[in-house]
Design a protein around this motif. Structure first.
Motif, PDB file in Angstrom:
ATOM      1  N   GLY A   1      14.457  -7.855   3.289  1.00 61.38           N
ATOM      2  CA  GLY A   1      13.916  -6.572   3.721  1.00 61.38           C
ATOM      3  C   GLY A   1      14.703  -6.032   4.903  1.00 61.38           C
ATOM      4  O   GLY A   1      15.827  -6.468   5.182  1.00 61.38           O
TER       5      GLY A   1
ATOM      6  N   PHE B   1      13.681   5.994  -5.649  1.00 57.63           N
ATOM      7  CA  PHE B   1      12.597   6.949  -5.396  1.00 57.63           C
ATOM      8  C   PHE B   1      12.999   8.359  -5.817  1.00 57.63           C
ATOM      9  O   PHE B   1      12.159   9.147  -6.220  1.00 57.63           O
TER      10      PHE B   1
ATOM     11  N   VAL C   1      -2.445   1.137   2.089  1.00 53.03           N
ATOM     12  CA  VAL C   1      -1.861   1.395   3.416  1.00 53.03           C
ATOM     13  C   VAL C   1      -2.351   2.751   3.937  1.00 53.03           C
ATOM     14  O   VAL C   1      -2.397   3.725   3.196  1.00 53.03           O
TER      15      VAL C   1
ATOM     16  N   THR D   1      17.103   1.924  -2.152  1.00 49.21           N
ATOM     17  CA  THR D   1      15.680   2.134  -2.466  1.00 49.21           C
ATOM     18  C   THR D   1      15.421   3.627  -2.663  1.00 49.21           C
ATOM     19  O   THR D   1      14.672   4.026  -3.562  1.00 49.21           O
TER      20      THR D   1
ATOM     21  N   VAL E   1       3.964   6.668  -7.309  1.00 51.51           N
ATOM     22  CA  VAL E   1       3.868   5.235  -7.601  1.00 51.51           C
ATOM     23  C   VAL E   1       2.747   4.647  -6.740  1.00 51.51           C
ATOM     24  O   VAL E   1       2.425   5.193  -5.687  1.00 51.51           O
ATOM     25  N   PRO E   2       2.145   3.539  -7.188  1.00 51.63           N
ATOM     26  CA  PRO E   2       0.979   3.041  -6.450  1.00 51.63           C
ATOM     27  C   PRO E   2       1.295   2.052  -5.328  1.00 51.63           C
ATOM     28  O   PRO E   2       0.381   1.435  -4.791  1.00 51.63           O
ATOM     29  N   SER E   3       2.561   1.906  -4.937  1.00 48.78           N
ATOM     30  CA  SER E   3       2.959   0.828  -4.017  1.00 48.78           C
ATOM     31  C   SER E   3       2.130   0.745  -2.736  1.00 48.78           C
ATOM     32  O   SER E   3       1.758  -0.326  -2.302  1.00 48.78           O
ATOM     33  N   LEU E   4       1.853   1.860  -2.091  1.00 52.24           N
ATOM     34  CA  LEU E   4       1.202   1.826  -0.780  1.00 52.24           C
ATOM     35  C   LEU E   4      -0.284   2.188  -0.856  1.00 52.24           C
ATOM     36  O   LEU E   4      -0.850   2.747   0.068  1.00 52.24           O
ATOM     37  N   ARG E   5      -0.915   1.814  -1.968  1.00 49.12           N
ATOM     38  CA  ARG E   5      -2.303   2.267  -2.157  1.00 49.12           C
ATOM     39  C   ARG E   5      -3.271   1.643  -1.163  1.00 49.12           C
ATOM     40  O   ARG E   5      -4.360   2.136  -0.986  1.00 49.12           O
TER      41      ARG E   5
ATOM     42  N   ALA F   1       6.388  -0.974   5.141  1.00 52.29           N
ATOM     43  CA  ALA F   1       5.026  -1.385   4.776  1.00 52.29           C
ATOM     44  C   ALA F   1       5.023  -2.707   4.029  1.00 52.29           C
ATOM     45  O   ALA F   1       4.037  -3.437   4.061  1.00 52.29           O
ATOM     46  N   GLY F   2       6.120  -3.029   3.371  1.00 49.98           N
ATOM     47  CA  GLY F   2       6.184  -4.261   2.589  1.00 49.98           C
ATOM     48  C   GLY F   2       6.367  -5.502   3.433  1.00 49.98           C
ATOM     49  O   GLY F   2       6.328  -6.614   2.922  1.00 49.98           O
ATOM     50  N   GLN F   3       6.575  -5.309   4.736  1.00 53.93           N
ATOM     51  CA  GLN F   3       6.776  -6.480   5.584  1.00 53.93           C
ATOM     52  C   GLN F   3       5.440  -7.165   5.864  1.00 53.93           C
ATOM     53  O   GLN F   3       4.400  -6.518   5.902  1.00 53.93           O
TER      54      GLN F   3
ATOM     55  N   LEU G   1      20.297  -0.739   2.213  1.00 56.11           N
ATOM     56  CA  LEU G   1      19.051  -1.081   1.507  1.00 56.11           C
ATOM     57  C   LEU G   1      18.153   0.158   1.401  1.00 56.11           C
ATOM     58  O   LEU G   1      17.566   0.430   0.346  1.00 56.11           O
TER      59      LEU G   1
ATOM     60  N   TYR H   1       8.197   2.483   2.412  1.00 54.99           N
ATOM     61  CA  TYR H   1       8.013   1.386   1.459  1.00 54.99           C
ATOM     62  C   TYR H   1       8.548   0.075   2.048  1.00 54.99           C
ATOM     63  O   TYR H   1       7.868  -0.949   2.010  1.00 54.99           O
ATOM     64  N   LEU H   2       9.750   0.136   2.597  1.00 53.39           N
ATOM     65  CA  LEU H   2      10.377  -1.085   3.107  1.00 53.39           C
ATOM     66  C   LEU H   2       9.656  -1.605   4.354  1.00 53.39           C
ATOM     67  O   LEU H   2       9.512  -2.802   4.537  1.00 53.39           O
TER      68      LEU H   2
END
Lengths: 181, 308
Positions: free
Chosen positions: B2, B29, B46, B25, B40-44, B303-305, B21, B300-301
């Motif tokens: 990440g 997007f 957050v 990404t 996309v539902p990635s941060l639903r 929040a994914g941490q 990176l 996204y990057l």
């Protein structure tokens, strides 16, 4: 690690051809059907199946795309770092089509759940089917089953099933890896 | 792998791998944004607070749209209509917002370093959406992304940043980002609007617009920030336009085709004329479109941490 080869060489090729024949039984000339490989490893299966189908049905147009599911996974924020997405390449309309989704290994079913979500961003297909080269039975987290299966494997969670492809790995092979005690 | 940073406070926090990176990404997007369903539902799970202590249209909209495309929950806060006007401190304001279980803060503030200060006092991840004349990292990222999109690579390209370098957070972030990616950077403007030690960042300095344009592949025309100029830095807007404004005649007189950029909002007829802004050589609207994809990638990057 202990390696057990489940399928390779001629048998591997026959398995792919058998899957293609099964697809033809249900999809005829593929005029209303499309193939979608799930990134990252399912695309090799989809490409191989598409290639075989084109040999068997030279008159038909076989549409094949690659679908990335990274943003639809349910383990986001539960991993050390976010996954880097792969490319989605679907240059055709899936609205009203019969979609055959493909992945090399069906295990927990979570990938397929994410793939269904991801695919619906491209439209509403008439029907969705699932084709997998390896079905790791008895390990589902989600009630998912495949319509077309290359081989079925009974394995425990600590084991790994690795599919190698001639195009990328030098040989066609399915191996079951077990940790040595 | 990440990002190497937990917050995005400035380009200074990012290494080249981080920037690449973010770009890779953002590429994905961008393809998401061109689909029939642009979400996309990635941060639903957050929640993001957009805290703007300074006016903004495109940055706030771009961030908000990026958050919505990622399915995050968002709350918006404008200082002018808040308890800040009753004397509440920055930390109190943000802590109150965070008590409502907010995971990430996107903040614009008129003071340089406000984001850095906040990141040391609150647990949430901070994204700097512009802090005074200091940094505007997502603008620099989207500018570099747009150059990469146009030319395939940023490395080796010659980019001139024209105008109010002194007051511009876009200029500083752009210089750091473009240099990190291997571009050659020049700044051009009146002596009064070029900081004395800008050369220490490894950029060329030019006061003649024609020389700068003849040198470059890309001209990034900055807005004259009248709101940050408490003293006069040049005699008149008319004189500035005559010396540093870009018009179609100048563009056509060059023996090559350069690309024109502008971070917006444009003072039409001051930095660039309308016919330049709307010309084929301008990628201003591409910058705006890329802004959403790049901000999606950053959010996204980050929040994914794993939470700290």
């Amino acid at each position: 690690m202990q390696n057990l080869t489940l399928l390779d060489g001629k048998k591997f090729q026959i398995t792919i051809q058998r899957l293609c024949r099964q697809l033809i039984e249900n999809h005829n000339d593929f005029s209303g059907s499309v193939l979608i490989g799930i990134q990252p490893r399912g695309i090799y299966l989809a490409k191989r199946v598409a290639e075989e189908l084109r040999k068997i049905l030279p008159e038909s147009t076989i549409l094949q795309g690659d679908l990335d599911i990274t943003f639809y996974r349910d383990d986001f924020r539960r991993r050390e770092s976010p996954l880097v997405p792969n490319q989605t390449k679907i240059d055709f309309i899936i609205e009203g089509k019969k979609v055959i989704m493909m992945d090399d290994v069906l295990w927990t079913g979570r990938t397929i759940r994410a793939a269904m979500d991801a695919m619906l961003a491209f439209g509403r297909p008439e029907k969705v089917e699932l084709l997998t080269l390896v079905d790791r039975r008895y390990s589902r987290h989600i009630p998912v089953s495949a319509d077309y299966v290359g081989i079925e494997v009974d394995s425990i969670a600590s084991q790994k099933v690795v599919v190698s492809w001639k195009e990328t790995d030098g040989e066609d092979k399915i191996v079951l890896l077990s940790e040595q005690k | 792998m990440g990002l190497s940073t937990r917050h995005l406070l400035g380009i200074k926090d990012l290494n080249e791998a981080d920037i690449q990176l973010i770009f890779e990404t953002a590429d994905t997007f961008k393809s998401v944004l061109n689909r029939p369903i642009k979400k996309v539902p990635s941060l639903r799970d957050v929640t993001i607070a957009n805290i703007f202590f300074e006016n903004s249209t495109r940055t706030r909209l771009s961030f908000e749209l990026a958050q919505k495309r990622l399915s995050a929950d968002t709350v918006n806060f404008a200082a002018s209509s808040s308890s800040v006007s009753k004397g509440e401190t920055l930390i109190d304001t943000v802590n109150n917002i965070l008590a409502m279980k907010v995971d990430m803060v996107v903040m614009r503030h008129p003071y340089a370093g406000a984001g850095i200060f906040l990141s040391k006092h609150v647990k949430a991840q901070i994204v700097n959406a512009g802090d005074g004349a200091h940094e505007h990292p997502t603008q620099a990222l989207l500018d570099a992304f747009s150059i990469r999109e146009k030319y395939g690579d940023v490395a080796g390209k010659k980019i001139v940043i024209v105008g109010d370098i002194l007051h511009s957070r876009v200029a500083l972030s752009n210089i750091l980002c473009l240099k990190q990616l291997g571009a050659e950077v020049m700044v051009c403007g009146p002596t009064t609007l070029i900081p004395k030690y800008i050369g220490s960042l490894g950029v060329k300095v030019e006061h003649n617009l024609m020389k700068a344009l003849n040198w470059c592949d890309v001209a990034n025309m900055l807005r004259i920030q009248l709101e940050r100029q408490d003293i006069k830095y040049f005699p008149s807007l008319r004189e500035y336009t005559m010396l540093y404004g870009l018009n179609k005649q100048i563009l056509d007189s060059l023996d090559k085709e350069i690309t024109v950029m502008h971070p917006g909002p444009i003072n039409r007829g001051v930095e660039i004329t309308s016919d330049v802004a709307d010309s084929k050589q301008s990628i201003i609207l591409d910058q705006v479109e890329n802004g959403v994809a790049v901000r999606m990638a950053v959010l996204y990057l980050l929040a994914g941490q794993t939470p700290a």
